[in-house]
Structure formats: C-alpha cells, structure tokens
Scaffold this active site. Structure first.
Site: not given
Length: 223
Positions: A123, A174
């Site tokens: 992303h 993450h």
C-alpha cells in the site's frame, strides 16, 4: 484506580452496526470497559485502506491518468503511470517473497487480518509512487503557474502518501520499518521512471532537431 488494581489495556473485536464499511469494530478496553474514542479514527483508517489496496489504488491512479491524458491530449500520463504502477506492484511482490517477514500479531491488528508477508508495505509503495508521479506530471504541466501552486501540489501528494503509510501501522497491518522502507522504495522507483522520461525527451528532441540543425547550433555557440 488503586495501586492494588493496576490499569490494564486490552482489546476486543465487536460486530459493527449495520451499514458500517469496515464490518467489525476494534475496541480498546481499560479494565474490561470498552473505550470508543478511537472508533472514528479506525473507521477512517479502514476506509482509506480500502481505497489503497492492490486493486483499487491502481484503478484510481489509472483513472486519474486517463483524465489527464484526455485533458492534455497527451499519452504521457498513461505510459508513465503504467510503468510506475507495474514496477511498484512487482517490487512489492518480489520483496515480500524474498524477505518473508511476518506481520504484527493479530491481537494488535484490525480485522479482517492479512496473511501475506509484511515487508515491504505494498500500500505504501504504491501511495508514494502515485504521489511522486502525480506531482511530477502536474508540476510539469503547470510549470508557468506560481510557486505556491506547485508547492501545494507536492504537499497534498506527500500528506496522502504519509497518511496511507501511517494507517497501515495504526491498523496493525505492518511494522513501522515496513512502511519506512516502502516509502523509500516508492520514491526511488518513481525517480527512476521520471529519469527515464527525461532521457527519452532529450533523445527525441535531438532526433527532431536533426544533424544539420545541430551542427549549425554548435558552430554558432563556438563562434
């Protein structure tokens, strides 16, 4: 709160009310009592991530490129976007396959959980590639505008990319280093695409100018 009963921070997942976009709610709890202050932020983070995945983010990026190409009567935005987006997806997939880093614990993440390797953040790579390429294309096209306009374009693009990276950490998908590395990779790859475009333009101008004209210009410069 007494010293004999220290405050503990835990989390629980609850079903969201009908009409919610994220589907589930991630509620922090203090001593077993849910605290809902972060709920709007989680909603916003989930919504932003829905538009920043490997499916929707390229679609939105290509849509913007099509609009720019149509408005400017120039294929450059589409070509550069295809090259930049394709490279970003490849870098993310290769990096995940080679590094194979595990994601943060599911206890710290917002459902639905992701199972692919964590490093680097795809992303974030795409967000910084998009931000850098759109800044380049718009500033190049609006070069005769005021400096304030060009700075504003860069700031808006940078804020979008940083927000996407921050949301990946905030939602527990993450590690922070996944996002930092992805940001650097995204900017670096976009820089390579921009450099290739600049070289191609230089070569094309020399070919259009031709050897005779180039020789005349060279003699004029020497005299």
């Amino acid at each position: 709160m007494s010293a004999d009963h220290p405050t503990t921070l835990t989390t629980r997942v609850a079903n969201r009310a009908p009409g919610s976009r994220s589907g589930r709610r991630y509620l922090p709890e203090v001593d077993g009592h849910p605290v809902q202050a972060l709920d709007p932020l989680l909603d916003g983070g989930c919504d932003a991530n829905n538009s920043g995945g490997p499916i929707w983010q390229p679609i939105i990026f290509f849509g913007l490129a099509i609009v720019l190409a149509w408005r400017w009567r120039d294929w450059t935005p589409l070509v550069l976007v295809a090259l930049a987006e394709g490279g970003a997806l490849l870098i993310a997939q290769v990096g995940k396959g080679v590094i194979g880093r595990a994601r943060p614990p599911e206890a710290d993440a917002v459902p639905p959980f992701e199972t692919s390797p964590s490093f680097p953040s795809g992303h974030t790579i795409e967000a910084f590639v998009i931000a850098t390429m759109l800044t380049y294309l718009l500033v190049r096209h609006l070069w005769d505008r005021s400096a304030a306009v060009k700075v504003l374009i860069g700031v808006v693009a940078f804020v979008y990319a940083c927000a996407m990276g921050f949301s990946r950490v905030f939602l527990g998908y993450h590690w922070l280093t996944d996002v930092f590395a992805a940001a650097m990779l995204g900017v670096a790859w976009a820089g390579v695409v921009i450099a290739m475009h600049r070289v191609w333009r230089m070569v094309r101008k020399r070919r259009e100018r031709g050897p005779v004209e180039e020789e005349t210009v060279t003699r004029t410069e020497l005299s």
